[in-house]
Write an enzyme that holds these catalytic residues in place. Structure first.
Site, mmCIF file in Angstrom:
data_model
loop_
_atom_site.group_PDB
_atom_site.id
_atom_site.type_symbol
_atom_site.label_atom_id
_atom_site.label_comp_id
_atom_site.label_asym_id
_atom_site.label_seq_id
_atom_site.Cartn_x
_atom_site.Cartn_y
_atom_site.Cartn_z
ATOM 1 N N LEU A 143 0.871 -1.172 0.000
ATOM 2 C CA LEU A 143 0.000 0.000 0.000
ATOM 3 C C LEU A 143 0.910 1.224 0.000
ATOM 4 O O LEU A 143 1.987 1.207 0.604
ATOM 5 C CB LEU A 143 -0.895 0.028 1.245
ATOM 6 C CG LEU A 143 -1.973 -1.059 1.370
ATOM 7 C CD1 LEU A 143 -2.702 -0.924 2.707
ATOM 8 C CD2 LEU A 143 -2.967 -0.987 0.228
ATOM 9 N N ASP A 144 0.476 2.297 -0.665
ATOM 10 C CA ASP A 144 1.251 3.530 -0.639
ATOM 11 C C ASP A 144 1.447 4.008 0.803
ATOM 12 O O ASP A 144 0.616 3.716 1.675
ATOM 13 C CB ASP A 144 0.538 4.632 -1.429
ATOM 14 C CG ASP A 144 0.404 4.311 -2.908
ATOM 15 O OD1 ASP A 144 1.130 3.423 -3.387
ATOM 16 O OD2 ASP A 144 -0.436 4.947 -3.572
ATOM 17 N N LYS A 145 2.511 4.746 1.017
ATOM 18 C CA LYS A 145 2.825 5.237 2.368
ATOM 19 C C LYS A 145 1.616 5.879 3.042
ATOM 20 O O LYS A 145 1.313 5.599 4.199
ATOM 21 C CB LYS A 145 3.981 6.241 2.305
ATOM 22 C CG LYS A 145 4.297 6.906 3.639
ATOM 23 C CD LYS A 145 5.307 8.026 3.482
ATOM 24 C CE LYS A 145 5.494 8.772 4.795
ATOM 25 N NZ LYS A 145 6.388 9.946 4.658
ATOM 26 N N THR A 147 -1.604 5.634 2.260
ATOM 27 C CA THR A 147 -2.856 4.879 2.174
ATOM 28 C C THR A 147 -2.916 3.929 3.357
ATOM 29 O O THR A 147 -1.927 3.273 3.673
ATOM 30 C CB THR A 147 -2.935 4.085 0.858
ATOM 31 O OG1 THR A 147 -2.919 5.005 -0.247
ATOM 32 C CG2 THR A 147 -4.202 3.251 0.787
ATOM 33 N N ARG A 245 -5.542 6.251 -7.412
ATOM 34 C CA ARG A 245 -5.294 7.694 -7.422
ATOM 35 C C ARG A 245 -5.205 8.233 -8.850
ATOM 36 O O ARG A 245 -5.760 9.290 -9.171
ATOM 37 C CB ARG A 245 -4.019 7.992 -6.641
ATOM 38 C CG ARG A 245 -4.121 7.608 -5.166
ATOM 39 C CD ARG A 245 -2.751 7.501 -4.507
ATOM 40 N NE ARG A 245 -2.050 8.769 -4.525
ATOM 41 C CZ ARG A 245 -0.746 8.897 -4.273
ATOM 42 N NH1 ARG A 245 -0.006 7.827 -4.027
ATOM 43 N NH2 ARG A 245 -0.177 10.092 -4.291
#
Length: 327
Positions: A143-145, A147, A245
């Site tokens: 997961l993105d930082k 998110t 996104r």
């Protein structure tokens, strides 16, 4: 045949080719291993051809060669365990599902040598799959930082292989909650648009005019707020970098708080310019992985794990509902 520590495969090079590089061949057989990880294993004497160890990644293999690769069992990997604050949603001997907080980087990378989810997992879990490489033990997906939400981590190499296979074949269901700018008028929709790395901004992704990798996101409208934004649930059928996104920005509804693909904090303040109340604080993209479904690698039972809405996002939604009533 695959076991937790040893993986054996018999090579049959494609017809009409005189030979194929050993590292290329192994990459095709073990897509969950990075090319650099495979090259490290080869140079470390962990690969045999017809029973003889080979240390050159460029070694050519011929049709009928018997290639054996040994993946060492999990070990500390040179990373120091750290006390990292995160919740565990599900755990057994094969895997763990964590609730990753926003702001937490998943694994070590340049600029993030400590304080990652991996460091915390090493402290919380006695065993992690070593198949992800030196810096990514157990990591099957990311997961993105900024998110938050549910993320699967493998504790055995066998689980890692089977979970990676499910991801590759679209068998793992991932559902997100996304707060987006703008009033979404339709009840649902699909975004089918390729994603590629931006040619000028190498850290960013985009929907290119040609080329790119296939990507599909399905969304449903959950709530609409008269302040000028909407809450969507989004299911991704592919796992491209920054997919949600990029896709939501592409259709004109960027995620609130997204400073890269959206309008950032300034755009959030503009959204609230007609409301009576001050806008709630938004310090990251309002994107949360709230549900993940997959087949357990051992029992084969379908599991559904949900991650509760994080406090920052819950606070923003409460403020939106209150402002909706006041306008």
């Amino acid at each position: 045949m695959v076991s937790d520590a040893h993986h054996h495969c018999i090579c049959s090079a494609p017809a009409g080719r005189g030979g194929i590089r050993l590292d290329v061949f192994l990459s095709s057989r073990f897509p969950e291993l990075s090319r650099s990880r495979i090259q490290t294993l080869i140079k470390g004497g962990k690969v045999d051809i017809n029973g003889s160890p080979v240390t050159k990644p460029s070694q050519a293999i011929r049709p009928g060669d018997n290639v054996s690769i040994t993946i060492p069992p999990p070990k500390p990997l040179g990373l120091e365990p750290e006390a990292i604050d995160f919740d565990i949603l599900y755990e057994d001997e094969s895997l763990v599902v964590v609730d990753k907080p926003a702001g937490l980087v998943v694994h070590p990378a340049p600029g993030h040598d400590t304080g990652t989810l991996v460091h915390g997992l090493l402290q919380r879990c006695d065993d992690l799959s070593g198949i992800g490489g030196m810096a990514r033990p157990g990591i099957v997906h990311r997961l993105d930082k900024d998110t938050s939400g549910a993320m699967i981590v493998a504790k055995t190499d066998a689980a890692h292989h089977l979970l990676s296979w499910q991801f590759k074949n679209g068998l793992i269901g991932k559902e997100y909650l996304a707060l987006v700018h703008g009033i979404v008028h339709l009840p649902s929709g699909a975004i089918e648009a390729p994603i590629a790395r931006h040619r000028m901004k190498r850290r960013e992704m985009c929907v290119p005019t040609s080329g790119g990798r296939y990507a599909l996101s399905l969304w449903e409208r959950r709530e609409v707020y008269r302040v000028g934004c909407s809450l969507l649930s989004v299911r991704i059928k592919t796992g491209r970098t920054h997919q949600i996104r990029v896709h939501l920005a592409y259709i004109g509804h960027p995620v609130v708080g997204d400073a890269v693909y959206g309008r950032g904090s300034a755009g959030w303040r503009r959204t609230w310019s007609h409301a009576k109340a001050d806008p709630p604080v938004v310090e990251r993209q309002m994107l949360h992985a709230f549900r993940i479904t997959f087949d357990h690698p051992v029992t084969r039972k379908r599991l559904l794990i949900e991650a509760p809405l994080p406090e920052d996002m819950a606070t923003v939604l409460e403020a939106l509902r209150a402002a909706h009533a006041e306008i």
